[in-house]
Structure formats: structure tokens, C-alpha cells
Motif scaffolding. Sequence first.
Motif, PDB file in Angstrom:
ATOM      1  N   PHE A  84       1.042  -1.499  -0.390  1.00 59.60           N
ATOM      2  CA  PHE A  84      -0.108  -0.292   0.492  1.00 59.60           C
ATOM      3  C   PHE A  84       0.844   1.228   0.041  1.00 59.60           C
ATOM      4  CE2 PHE A  84      -3.017  -2.861   1.295  1.00 59.60           C
ATOM      5  CZ  PHE A  84      -4.239  -2.787   0.519  1.00 59.60           C
ATOM      6  N   LYS A  85       2.081   1.004   0.628  1.00 62.91           N
ATOM      7  CA  LYS A  85       3.396   2.112   0.356  1.00 62.91           C
ATOM      8  C   LYS A  85       2.946   2.713  -1.045  1.00 62.91           C
ATOM      9  CE  LYS A  85       5.159   1.276   5.367  1.00 62.91           C
ATOM     10  NZ  LYS A  85       6.206   1.053   5.854  1.00 62.91           N
ATOM     11  N   LEU A  86       3.780   1.475  -1.671  1.00 59.61           N
ATOM     12  CA  LEU A  86       3.766   1.467  -3.078  1.00 59.61           C
ATOM     13  C   LEU A  86       2.887   2.347  -3.686  1.00 59.61           C
ATOM     14  CD1 LEU A  86       6.011   0.588  -5.357  1.00 59.61           C
ATOM     15  CD2 LEU A  86       4.910  -0.932  -5.726  1.00 59.61           C
ATOM     16  N   ALA A 149      12.419   5.172   2.574  1.00 58.98           N
ATOM     17  CA  ALA A 149      13.661   5.208   1.227  1.00 58.98           C
ATOM     18  C   ALA A 149      13.946   4.316   0.192  1.00 58.98           C
ATOM     19  CB  ALA A 149      15.012   5.952   1.874  1.00 58.98           C
ATOM     20  N   ILE A 150      13.592   3.049   0.406  1.00 60.96           N
ATOM     21  CA  ILE A 150      14.519   2.461  -0.755  1.00 60.96           C
ATOM     22  C   ILE A 150      13.968   2.305  -1.836  1.00 60.96           C
ATOM     23  CG2 ILE A 150      15.623  -0.139  -1.501  1.00 60.96           C
ATOM     24  CD1 ILE A 150      16.696   0.176   2.047  1.00 60.96           C
ATOM     25  N   MET A 151      12.529   1.915  -0.651  1.00 57.40           N
ATOM     26  CA  MET A 151      11.134   1.878  -1.969  1.00 57.40           C
ATOM     27  C   MET A 151      10.830   2.975  -3.237  1.00 57.40           C
ATOM     28  SD  MET A 151       7.414   1.644  -1.620  1.00 57.40           S
ATOM     29  CE  MET A 151       7.187  -0.444  -0.398  1.00 57.40           C
ATOM     30  N   GLY A 152      11.124   4.287  -2.257  1.00 60.66           N
ATOM     31  CA  GLY A 152      11.150   5.178  -3.538  1.00 60.66           C
ATOM     32  C   GLY A 152      12.887   5.807  -4.323  1.00 60.66           C
ATOM     33  N   TYR A 153      14.013   4.843  -3.636  1.00 58.19           N
ATOM     34  CA  TYR A 153      14.831   5.343  -5.023  1.00 58.19           C
ATOM     35  C   TYR A 153      14.307   4.615  -6.197  1.00 58.19           C
ATOM     36  CZ  TYR A 153      19.211   3.651  -6.666  1.00 58.19           C
ATOM     37  OH  TYR A 153      20.806   3.731  -7.781  1.00 58.19           O
ATOM     38  N   TYR A 154      14.109   3.192  -5.978  1.00 63.68           N
ATOM     39  CA  TYR A 154      13.358   2.742  -7.033  1.00 63.68           C
ATOM     40  C   TYR A 154      12.265   3.248  -7.648  1.00 63.68           C
ATOM     41  CZ  TYR A 154      17.017  -1.061  -5.984  1.00 63.68           C
ATOM     42  OH  TYR A 154      17.829  -1.183  -5.812  1.00 63.68           O
ATOM     43  N   VAL A 155      11.255   3.512  -7.038  1.00 64.92           N
ATOM     44  CA  VAL A 155      10.596   4.483  -7.922  1.00 64.92           C
ATOM     45  C   VAL A 155      10.965   5.620  -8.708  1.00 64.92           C
ATOM     46  CG1 VAL A 155       8.175   5.560  -7.683  1.00 64.92           C
ATOM     47  CG2 VAL A 155       8.622   3.436  -6.463  1.00 64.92           C
ATOM     48  N   GLY A 156      11.537   6.301  -8.391  1.00 57.42           N
ATOM     49  CA  GLY A 156      12.260   7.380  -8.768  1.00 57.42           C
ATOM     50  C   GLY A 156      12.837   6.602  -9.778  1.00 57.42           C
ATOM     51  N   GLN A 157      13.465   5.637  -9.970  1.00 52.69           N
ATOM     52  CA  GLN A 157      14.764   4.909 -11.071  1.00 52.69           C
ATOM     53  C   GLN A 157      13.188   4.372 -12.234  1.00 52.69           C
ATOM     54  OE1 GLN A 157      18.291   4.947 -10.937  1.00 52.69           O
ATOM     55  NE2 GLN A 157      17.783   6.526  -9.401  1.00 52.69           N
ATOM     56  N   LYS A 171      11.829  -4.435  -7.816  1.00 48.84           N
ATOM     57  CA  LYS A 171      12.871  -4.407  -6.603  1.00 48.84           C
ATOM     58  C   LYS A 171      12.039  -3.501  -6.424  1.00 48.84           C
ATOM     59  CE  LYS A 171      16.909  -4.044  -7.455  1.00 48.84           C
ATOM     60  NZ  LYS A 171      17.893  -3.884  -8.659  1.00 48.84           N
ATOM     61  N   ALA A 172      10.800  -2.642  -6.199  1.00 49.80           N
ATOM     62  CA  ALA A 172      10.851  -0.774  -5.343  1.00 49.80           C
ATOM     63  C   ALA A 172       9.735  -2.364  -4.349  1.00 49.80           C
ATOM     64  CB  ALA A 172      10.337  -0.142  -5.776  1.00 49.80           C
ATOM     65  N   TRP A 173       9.959  -2.933  -4.931  1.00 54.73           N
ATOM     66  CA  TRP A 173       7.989  -3.531  -3.653  1.00 54.73           C
ATOM     67  C   TRP A 173       8.960  -4.267  -3.301  1.00 54.73           C
ATOM     68  CZ3 TRP A 173       6.968  -8.884  -4.718  1.00 54.73           C
ATOM     69  CH2 TRP A 173       5.568  -9.085  -3.448  1.00 54.73           C
ATOM     70  N   LEU A 174      10.171  -5.526  -3.463  1.00 51.59           N
ATOM     71  CA  LEU A 174      10.332  -6.803  -2.964  1.00 51.59           C
ATOM     72  C   LEU A 174      11.380  -6.616  -2.432  1.00 51.59           C
ATOM     73  CD1 LEU A 174      10.597  -9.944  -3.399  1.00 51.59           C
ATOM     74  CD2 LEU A 174      12.263  -9.358  -4.950  1.00 51.59           C
ATOM     75  N   PRO A 176      12.127  -3.598  -0.220  1.00 49.65           N
ATOM     76  CA  PRO A 176      11.591  -3.084   1.419  1.00 49.65           C
ATOM     77  C   PRO A 176      10.592  -4.807   2.296  1.00 49.65           C
ATOM     78  CG  PRO A 176      10.768  -1.716  -0.581  1.00 49.65           C
ATOM     79  CD  PRO A 176      11.596  -2.551  -1.373  1.00 49.65           C
ATOM     80  N   VAL A 177       9.863  -5.252   1.286  1.00 46.08           N
ATOM     81  CA  VAL A 177       8.912  -6.736   1.570  1.00 46.08           C
ATOM     82  C   VAL A 177       9.839  -7.450   2.493  1.00 46.08           C
ATOM     83  CG1 VAL A 177       7.659  -8.461   0.775  1.00 46.08           C
ATOM     84  CG2 VAL A 177       7.216  -6.277   0.087  1.00 46.08           C
ATOM     85  N   LEU A 178      11.454  -7.538   1.397  1.00 50.25           N
ATOM     86  CA  LEU A 178      11.990  -8.631   2.558  1.00 50.25           C
ATOM     87  C   LEU A 178      12.625  -8.196   3.610  1.00 50.25           C
ATOM     88  CD1 LEU A 178      14.111 -10.092  -0.775  1.00 50.25           C
ATOM     89  CD2 LEU A 178      12.642 -11.601   1.082  1.00 50.25           C
ATOM     90  N   LEU A 179      13.321  -7.035   3.388  1.00 49.63           N
ATOM     91  CA  LEU A 179      14.317  -6.058   4.741  1.00 49.63           C
ATOM     92  C   LEU A 179      12.809  -6.090   5.819  1.00 49.63           C
ATOM     93  CD1 LEU A 179      15.737  -3.326   2.631  1.00 49.63           C
ATOM     94  CD2 LEU A 179      16.719  -4.952   3.909  1.00 49.63           C
ATOM     95  N   HIS A 180      11.726  -5.820   5.612  1.00 44.67           N
ATOM     96  CA  HIS A 180      11.089  -5.384   6.668  1.00 44.67           C
ATOM     97  C   HIS A 180      10.064  -6.601   7.486  1.00 44.67           C
ATOM     98  CE1 HIS A 180       6.276  -3.476   7.498  1.00 44.67           C
ATOM     99  NE2 HIS A 180       7.266  -3.934   8.658  1.00 44.67           N
ATOM    100  N   GLY A 181      10.135  -7.641   6.272  1.00 39.00           N
ATOM    101  CA  GLY A 181       9.707  -9.159   7.103  1.00 39.00           C
ATOM    102  C   GLY A 181      10.627 -10.309   7.675  1.00 39.00           C
ATOM    103  N   LEU A 182      12.572 -10.001   7.195  1.00 38.98           N
ATOM    104  CA  LEU A 182      13.518 -10.304   7.598  1.00 38.98           C
ATOM    105  C   LEU A 182      13.437  -9.584   9.238  1.00 38.98           C
ATOM    106  CD1 LEU A 182      15.888 -11.360   5.064  1.00 38.98           C
ATOM    107  CD2 LEU A 182      14.834 -12.711   6.398  1.00 38.98           C
TER     108      LEU A 182
END
Length: 329
Positions: A84-86, A149-157, A171-174, A176-182
Motif C-alpha cells: 500500500f505504500k508503493l 527511502a529504498i522503495m522510493g529510490y527504485y520508484v524514482g529510477q 524491486k521497489a516492492w520486493l 522493502p518487503v524482504l527487509l521489513h519481513g526479515l
Amino acid sequence: MEDTVLALSTVMPSLLLLWYFHSRDVYPEPARVVWTTFALGVLIAGPVLLFALPMGAFAEQLSDPFAAGAYEAFVLAALPEETFKLAVLVWYARRHSAFDEPMDGLVYGVAASLGFATLENILYVAQGGLGVAVLRAVTSIPGHATFGAIMGYYVGQAHFSRGRGRALLFKAWLIPVLLHGLYDTPLLAAGGASAAGYATAASALLAVVPVILAISVISALKMSRGLRATQLAAGPLPERGVVPTPANPPRPAGAGLWWIAVLGGGLVASAGGLVTIAVALAWAQGELGDFGAGMVIATIAAFGALPLLGGLALFRLGTRRLNRGGPID
């Protein structure tokens, strides 16, 4: 009253982090768009809950504490929250005319993520007290900010790349999901694992948490520094497209000292804000006994307002020095 004070005080770390990442943008985004993105981040709590509540029933059927922790971390938290952030970034921020260079994605990603994190933090702290407030201020809030920030970086790219947009959005979704989940899995599994007799394994698993947080923070700061260097290299009104980032973005002289100013200023400002809110609410509710208005004002000024303003000034000085080299110095 204590719960109210603590809940309100948790807003300060989010505001300081948003201030820091917004200041990194050489050509800052309009405040209205940033705050709208922040507000949309708050509002996604609704759909996140609508998804997570029915799915939560499956967690009760998992007898293994590690599997239950991973399920809660990924399915109930990381997946819906980051998705939902994405959506906020793709369907609102990215479509706005102010989104005109890659750095903008990072700024809006932080804003959306901190909007959600601020509401989440208020709810947790209202239930958990001072210890939870302090712990989340130095772990969860920075974690959410850097995931965004990481999500937004890839959205900008993705927005300014030709032919790689879908892969970059994935990548913008995957990531952050991995980092958040881990990050969440050890925290959610540790209690059940200890109760089930796996105390050693739970302790070892908890050691993963600071590692994931460090990876996220370092990555976000590196991305921010690289995008800022790109902005400076490209000059005003950069052409559409991703300008190659300098291999070694310049570091300001005395960066360590200015980082101390940023971190120290943030801590002092947060403490001053906490004291200011606590004394003001206690006085309003008649809990200060014979304290007159003059004494209350003097207390707030000496132990609340002055540290708050001094901390903010120190934080501002540190950010400006770390940003030295741009046209807004």
C-alpha cells in the motif's frame, strides 16, 4: 495522561527523519505534496487492517513459533504495508507534476512510510509505555523511514528509466518487503520460541534485527548521497532520465562531527518535546498542585522549550553542514 504524552512524543522522531531526507533534495519538493503523501501513508492503515485481520486467523493454526513469526512478519505486516505504500507512490506522488527527478521518489517514499509508521508508533506506545517509545524511536521508526527511502529510490529510477520500469518497480516492492519481513520475524517469533523452549535459538535470531536495520539505514543513506551528488552534477532542471551517479560522491569535511550534531540534536529535541508536552498536560489537568502559572511556564521554558529549540537548531546545523555543496546552503 502518561499514555497521551508518550503517544504525542513519538511524532518527533518521524518529523526529524522526514526533515533530514527532505533536506537532502537539492531542489526540495513542495510542502503540500510531501504532507499529502505523509497523510496518505497514515490512511493506508485502513486497508492494511482490512487485509491483515482476516488473514490473522491462519497464524493461530501454526504451532511452530518460528513459522508463526515469519507468517505474521511477512503476510500480516510486510506484504500489505509495503504494497500500500508503493500504491501511494505510484498512484499519487509519481503522477504529480512535482515528481520531476529521481531524488523525488526517495523523498516521497520516506514521507509515505513515515506517515504509516507514525500512526503505528502512536498505537504501540499508547499500549506499551515509555520503554516501547524509546525502543521504537531508535529502531522501528528509522527502519520504516529507510524501507520507504529504498522503495522510493527504485520508484524514482523506474519513472525515469526507459525499458526497465517494470523491473525497477518490482524491486521497489520486493526489497522493502524482504527487509521489513526479515526485521520483524525475529521480534515476532522470539516470545513464542522462548516459551516453547528454544531460548537459545530465539536469542540468536534476535541478533539478525540490528543487522537488517544497519543494512537498511546504510543503503538508504548511500542512495540519498548518490542521488544528491547526481543532482549537483546535473545542475538545475535536469533532463528527464537518470543521470549517472558519480562513482565516489563527495563527503563533506568533518562529516562525523556533523552526524553527531544531527543525532544529538534529534535526541535533545525529542526529550525537550516530551517534557514540554508532559508539563503542559499535567498543568491543564490540575496535577501540579500549587504550581502557579509562572512556575509552570518557567519549568517548560527551562526543561522543555529550550532543549527543544536548541536540539532543533543543532539538528538543522548538522543537516546543513552534511548537505554543504548545494545551492540551498
